[in-house]
Design an enzyme around this catalytic site. Structure first.
Site, mmCIF file in Angstrom:
data_model
loop_
_atom_site.group_PDB
_atom_site.id
_atom_site.type_symbol
_atom_site.label_atom_id
_atom_site.label_comp_id
_atom_site.label_asym_id
_atom_site.label_seq_id
_atom_site.Cartn_x
_atom_site.Cartn_y
_atom_site.Cartn_z
ATOM 1 N N GLY A 2 -60.636 -39.725 -11.998
ATOM 2 C CA GLY A 2 -59.969 -40.635 -12.623
ATOM 3 C C GLY A 2 -59.027 -41.495 -11.928
ATOM 4 N N GLN A 3 -58.043 -42.231 -12.423
ATOM 5 C CA GLN A 3 -57.060 -43.011 -11.831
ATOM 6 C C GLN A 3 -56.365 -42.137 -10.686
ATOM 7 O OE1 GLN A 3 -53.989 -44.753 -13.869
ATOM 8 N NE2 GLN A 3 -53.330 -46.457 -12.247
ATOM 9 N N ASP A 44 -65.179 -32.961 -12.715
ATOM 10 C CA ASP A 44 -64.918 -34.286 -13.515
ATOM 11 C C ASP A 44 -65.922 -34.163 -14.447
ATOM 12 O OD1 ASP A 44 -63.315 -37.222 -13.474
ATOM 13 O OD2 ASP A 44 -64.896 -37.206 -14.742
ATOM 14 N N ILE A 45 -65.716 -34.632 -15.967
ATOM 15 C CA ILE A 45 -66.898 -34.592 -16.869
ATOM 16 C C ILE A 45 -68.125 -35.318 -16.419
ATOM 17 C CG2 ILE A 45 -65.889 -36.259 -18.544
ATOM 18 C CD1 ILE A 45 -66.306 -34.574 -20.634
ATOM 19 N N ARG A 46 -67.631 -36.560 -15.731
ATOM 20 C CA ARG A 46 -68.896 -37.476 -15.265
ATOM 21 C C ARG A 46 -69.408 -37.357 -13.790
ATOM 22 N NH1 ARG A 46 -65.592 -42.295 -13.988
ATOM 23 N NH2 ARG A 46 -63.808 -41.428 -14.170
ATOM 24 N N TYR A 80 -52.007 -39.699 -28.907
ATOM 25 C CA TYR A 80 -51.810 -39.197 -27.339
ATOM 26 C C TYR A 80 -50.473 -38.612 -27.224
ATOM 27 C CZ TYR A 80 -51.108 -40.266 -22.331
ATOM 28 O OH TYR A 80 -50.818 -40.204 -21.150
ATOM 29 N N LYS A 98 -49.563 -34.842 -25.777
ATOM 30 C CA LYS A 98 -48.588 -34.624 -24.902
ATOM 31 C C LYS A 98 -47.379 -33.902 -25.135
ATOM 32 C CE LYS A 98 -50.670 -36.634 -21.735
ATOM 33 N NZ LYS A 98 -51.398 -35.962 -20.597
ATOM 34 N N GLY A 119 -60.605 -33.702 -14.011
ATOM 35 C CA GLY A 119 -60.335 -35.039 -14.348
ATOM 36 C C GLY A 119 -60.445 -35.776 -12.986
HETATM 37 N N1 SER Z 1 -50.538 -44.702 -18.696
HETATM 38 C C1 SER Z 1 -50.492 -44.005 -19.970
HETATM 39 C C2 SER Z 1 -51.114 -44.844 -21.198
HETATM 40 O O1 SER Z 1 -50.788 -46.029 -21.116
HETATM 41 C C3 SER Z 1 -49.150 -43.630 -20.527
HETATM 42 O O2 SER Z 1 -48.813 -42.259 -20.217
HETATM 43 O O3 SER Z 1 -51.713 -44.204 -21.862
#
Ligand code: SER
Length: 316
Positions: A12-13, A35-37, A140, A144, A9
């Protein structure tokens, strides 16, 4: 022996900025970004396409590059995960399982980010302790919590050096986040600079924890460098730098852009996610066990974000 790092990843950000700092610290040739892309424009020096669900490919790269540490950042964020729960399970859990298995057989340490999303509506909302009731209600959050437990399991069952933190919303200005509930706290600065106006998808009085990117990077590196003897926890350390609502953030932006205006068009999915998460985290364990201490509060972050984005806009 050199620390040789693989990031999943990595575009990503968090990955895009963490990988640069890791290259500075450990040397360009010791950091493999995946990364996947495909990268849109500038390709990092050492980059490979990788879907973390592809365990064979991951193993090939780990062995060919003699990887000793994996930063496993590939995951779907909360709002996308609510939209595509089956994909979220497959990506968030399948990727992590591959990483842990390959770390086990190849002697790698592993960093895995957990999140404030690992908490749920029954969790104490204010000064949420390190060890507390979790029971998240989103996909999500389910991935986690399962990830936190799986990382702990690989440590106590197999001795894998797994470590990680529970990140709050991460605010940054290099790569935008994608599909999270805390994205508003980033978007608001871009909109403030370009339009002096922002329409927020959360209610104005919604409190969530946040952290500025330099502190997030510091946490990800310091927890991996910490003296193992001092760690009572290993995975899922609460870390935070600030807690604020959209109204608070707008008020701080007005210190620099006095005519800034905010209004609201609430997204029920993301509001429900935010309502199920803590208002403020307590991060005592990270402070005691590996000297965690953030540098940026809301004022310093706001000043830095607005300055950086305005300069960028000025350069056109
Ligand atoms: N920043 C994340 C989200 O909003 C939370 O871990 O999904």
């Amino acid at each position: 022996m050199d620390t040789r790092i693989l990031i999943t990843g990595g575009l990503g950000q968090l990955g895009s900025e963490l990988s640069e700092e890791l290259q500075r610290r450990y040397g360009d040739s010791n950091v493999m970004v995946t990364d996947i892309r495909q990268p849109a424009e500038s390709v990092p020096d050492r980059f490979q396409i990788l879907d973390a669900r592809d365990g064979e490919r991951l193993l090939e790269i780990v062995q060919a590059e003699r990887i000793t540490r994996i930063y496993h950042l590939a995951a779907l964020l909360s709002a996308v995960a609510e939209d595509r729960p089956q994909d979220a399970w497959s990506i968030n859990m399948g990727g992590l399982f591959n990483v842990l298995e390959i770390a086990r057989s190849n002697g790698c340490s592993v960093f895995t980010p957990s999140s404030i999303g690992a908490f749920g509506p029954q969790t104490p909302k204010d000064f949420t302790p390190q060890d507390t009731l979790q029971r998240p209600t989103s996909m999500y959050g389910v991935t986690k919590v399962a990830g936190e437990l799986l990382c702990d399991y690989y440590h106590h069952r197999y001795g894998v050096d797994t470590r990680g933190v529970r990140f709050p919303g991460i605010v940054s200005n290099a790569t935008p986040p994608g599909g999270g509930t805390t994205d508003y706290a980033v978007d608001i600065y871009y909109a403030a600079v370009t339009d002096h106006h922002y329409t927020c998808f959360l209610q104005g009085n919604t409190y969530l924890d946040m952290i500025y990117m330099p502190d997030a990077i510091k946490a990800a590196i310091d927890v991996m460098e910490a003296d193992a003897e001092r760690l009572r926890h290993r995975n899922a350390f609460n870390v935070t730098a600030m807690s604020f609502s959209p109204e608070d953030q707008a008020a701080y932006i007005r210190r620099y852009i006095p005519d800034f205006e905010i209004d609201y068009d609430v997204d029920p999915v993301r509001q429900a996610l935010a309502n199920s998460w803590p208002n403020t985290l307590e991060d005592y364990a990270a402070r005691v066990e590996w000297d965690w201490s953030p540098d940026y509060d809301l004022d310093l972050m706001t000043a830095d974000m607005l300055r950086t984005l305005s300069e960028r806009q000025g350069r056109g």
